[in-house]
Design a protein around this motif. Sequence first.
Motif, PDB file in Angstrom:
ATOM      1  N   UNK A  67     -12.256-138.308 -15.528  1.00  0.00           N
ATOM      2  CA  UNK A  67     -11.729-138.863 -16.778  1.00  0.00           C
ATOM      3  C   UNK A  67     -10.210-138.933 -16.809  1.00  0.00           C
ATOM      4  N   UNK A  68      -9.572-138.443 -15.758  1.00  0.00           N
ATOM      5  CA  UNK A  68      -8.114-138.491 -15.694  1.00  0.00           C
ATOM      6  C   UNK A  68      -7.619-139.911 -15.465  1.00  0.00           C
ATOM      7  N   UNK A  69      -6.457-140.181 -15.988  1.00  0.00           N
ATOM      8  CA  UNK A  69      -5.846-141.496 -15.848  1.00  0.00           C
ATOM      9  C   UNK A  69      -4.956-141.490 -14.607  1.00  0.00           C
ATOM     10  N   UNK A  70      -5.150-142.476 -13.751  1.00  0.00           N
ATOM     11  CA  UNK A  70      -4.371-142.567 -12.510  1.00  0.00           C
ATOM     12  C   UNK A  70      -2.884-142.706 -12.825  1.00  0.00           C
ATOM     13  N   UNK A  71      -2.092-141.918 -12.130  1.00  0.00           N
ATOM     14  CA  UNK A  71      -0.631-141.968 -12.228  1.00  0.00           C
ATOM     15  C   UNK A  71      -0.127-141.785 -13.663  1.00  0.00           C
ATOM     16  N   UNK A  72      -0.681-140.805 -14.355  1.00  0.00           N
ATOM     17  CA  UNK A  72      -0.271-140.523 -15.733  1.00  0.00           C
ATOM     18  C   UNK A  72      -0.156-139.024 -15.974  1.00  0.00           C
ATOM     19  N   UNK A  73       0.767-138.352 -15.264  1.00  0.00           N
ATOM     20  CA  UNK A  73       0.871-136.895 -15.427  1.00  0.00           C
ATOM     21  C   UNK A  73       1.383-136.463 -16.798  1.00  0.00           C
ATOM     22  N   UNK A  74       1.926-137.394 -17.558  1.00  0.00           N
ATOM     23  CA  UNK A  74       2.415-137.040 -18.889  1.00  0.00           C
ATOM     24  C   UNK A  74       1.339-137.181 -19.962  1.00  0.00           C
ATOM     25  N   UNK A  75       0.175-137.692 -19.577  1.00  0.00           N
ATOM     26  CA  UNK A  75      -0.944-137.804 -20.504  1.00  0.00           C
ATOM     27  C   UNK A  75      -1.362-136.389 -20.919  1.00  0.00           C
ATOM     28  N   UNK A  76      -1.387-136.099 -22.226  1.00  0.00           N
ATOM     29  CA  UNK A  76      -1.757-134.740 -22.658  1.00  0.00           C
ATOM     30  C   UNK A  76      -3.120-134.281 -22.141  1.00  0.00           C
ATOM     31  N   UNK A  77      -4.056-135.202 -21.957  1.00  0.00           N
ATOM     32  CA  UNK A  77      -5.370-134.797 -21.467  1.00  0.00           C
ATOM     33  C   UNK A  77      -5.296-134.291 -20.029  1.00  0.00           C
ATOM     34  N   UNK A  78      -4.304-134.743 -19.265  1.00  0.00           N
ATOM     35  CA  UNK A  78      -4.116-134.244 -17.897  1.00  0.00           C
ATOM     36  C   UNK A  78      -3.923-132.737 -17.924  1.00  0.00           C
ATOM     37  N   UNK A  79      -3.030-132.279 -18.767  1.00  0.00           N
ATOM     38  CA  UNK A  79      -2.716-130.849 -18.837  1.00  0.00           C
ATOM     39  C   UNK A  79      -3.859-130.043 -19.459  1.00  0.00           C
ATOM     40  N   UNK A  80      -4.575-130.636 -20.409  1.00  0.00           N
ATOM     41  CA  UNK A  80      -5.727-129.953 -20.989  1.00  0.00           C
ATOM     42  C   UNK A  80      -6.809-129.737 -19.934  1.00  0.00           C
ATOM     43  N   UNK A  81      -7.078-130.771 -19.143  1.00  0.00           N
ATOM     44  CA  UNK A  81      -8.100-130.652 -18.102  1.00  0.00           C
ATOM     45  C   UNK A  81      -7.658-129.706 -16.993  1.00  0.00           C
ATOM     46  N   UNK A  82      -6.394-129.744 -16.653  1.00  0.00           N
ATOM     47  CA  UNK A  82      -5.862-128.818 -15.647  1.00  0.00           C
ATOM     48  C   UNK A  82      -6.015-127.385 -16.150  1.00  0.00           C
ATOM     49  N   UNK A  83      -5.709-127.157 -17.394  1.00  0.00           N
ATOM     50  CA  UNK A  83      -5.832-125.819 -17.983  1.00  0.00           C
ATOM     51  C   UNK A  83      -7.285-125.355 -17.978  1.00  0.00           C
ATOM     52  N   UNK A  84      -8.217-126.259 -18.304  1.00  0.00           N
ATOM     53  CA  UNK A  84      -9.638-125.903 -18.278  1.00  0.00           C
ATOM     54  C   UNK A  84     -10.073-125.476 -16.885  1.00  0.00           C
ATOM     55  N   UNK A  85      -9.607-126.216 -15.860  1.00  0.00           N
ATOM     56  CA  UNK A  85      -9.962-125.826 -14.500  1.00  0.00           C
ATOM     57  C   UNK A  85      -9.347-124.474 -14.154  1.00  0.00           C
ATOM     58  N   UNK A  86      -8.065-124.296 -14.457  1.00  0.00           N
ATOM     59  CA  UNK A  86      -7.397-123.031 -14.135  1.00  0.00           C
ATOM     60  C   UNK A  86      -8.118-121.846 -14.775  1.00  0.00           C
ATOM     61  N   UNK A  87      -8.520-121.998 -16.025  1.00  0.00           N
ATOM     62  CA  UNK A  87      -9.225-120.919 -16.714  1.00  0.00           C
ATOM     63  C   UNK A  87     -10.590-120.660 -16.086  1.00  0.00           C
ATOM     64  N   UNK A  88     -11.295-121.736 -15.746  1.00  0.00           N
ATOM     65  CA  UNK A  88     -12.614-121.579 -15.121  1.00  0.00           C
ATOM     66  C   UNK A  88     -12.492-120.911 -13.757  1.00  0.00           C
ATOM     67  N   UNK A  89     -11.469-121.287 -13.004  1.00  0.00           N
ATOM     68  CA  UNK A  89     -11.256-120.664 -11.692  1.00  0.00           C
ATOM     69  C   UNK A  89     -10.936-119.184 -11.838  1.00  0.00           C
ATOM     70  N   UNK A  90     -10.094-118.859 -12.808  1.00  0.00           N
ATOM     71  CA  UNK A  90      -9.730-117.458 -13.021  1.00  0.00           C
ATOM     72  C   UNK A  90     -10.913-116.617 -13.495  1.00  0.00           C
ATOM     73  N   UNK A  91     -11.878-117.245 -14.129  1.00  0.00           N
ATOM     74  CA  UNK A  91     -13.090-116.517 -14.523  1.00  0.00           C
ATOM     75  C   UNK A  91     -14.032-116.364 -13.330  1.00  0.00           C
ATOM     76  N   UNK A  92     -14.107-117.410 -12.503  1.00  0.00           N
ATOM     77  CA  UNK A  92     -15.037-117.415 -11.384  1.00  0.00           C
ATOM     78  C   UNK A  92     -14.620-116.462 -10.259  1.00  0.00           C
ATOM     79  N   UNK A  93     -13.381-116.460  -9.901  1.00  0.00           N
ATOM     80  CA  UNK A  93     -12.929-115.725  -8.721  1.00  0.00           C
ATOM     81  C   UNK A  93     -13.237-114.233  -8.766  1.00  0.00           C
ATOM     82  N   UNK A  94     -12.929-113.520  -9.838  1.00  0.00           N
ATOM     83  CA  UNK A  94     -13.284-112.090  -9.852  1.00  0.00           C
ATOM     84  C   UNK A  94     -14.796-111.855  -9.803  1.00  0.00           C
TER      85      UNK A  94
END
Length: 130
Positions: A67-94
């Motif tokens: 669902x990310x927009x190509x070449x749009x790092x300033x799109x707020x949804x980019x950072x929201x989705x990145x944050x969701x992945x980071x949180x999921x990874x931090x939960x999964x790894x331990x």
Amino acid sequence: MEFYEAVKALARTAYDHCYGFTEEPELKEGWQSDAFAKLTQLQFYADRAVAAAASAAYSAAWSWGQYGVHDAPDDPSFHERQQRFDEAELEMLPLMRQSLSIPEADLALPPPGYSYPGNQGGDEGSDDES
């Protein structure tokens, strides 16, 4: 380990796509296939907690790219989705490490390469015996 590497590659593909580091405006067909195959295998062998956390990390990485927009790092949804992945990874790894019986002195500590907000003491690794 194979799934972890595959889901990290999936997230990297999403990041590169949304940042415009890829030439094509659409992700390649089957871009998620390797990570999905490894998730399916992990779900067969892992306990419920690890399987659920792995599925959440996969879903977060997949939706980031899908669902990310190509070449749009300033799109707020980019950072929201990145944050969701980071949180999921931090939960999964331990959970993965615990399931594999990898000794961990303190599971509240962030995995290597991460820091949790408020954990800015700067005294990591010091033995204060005064």
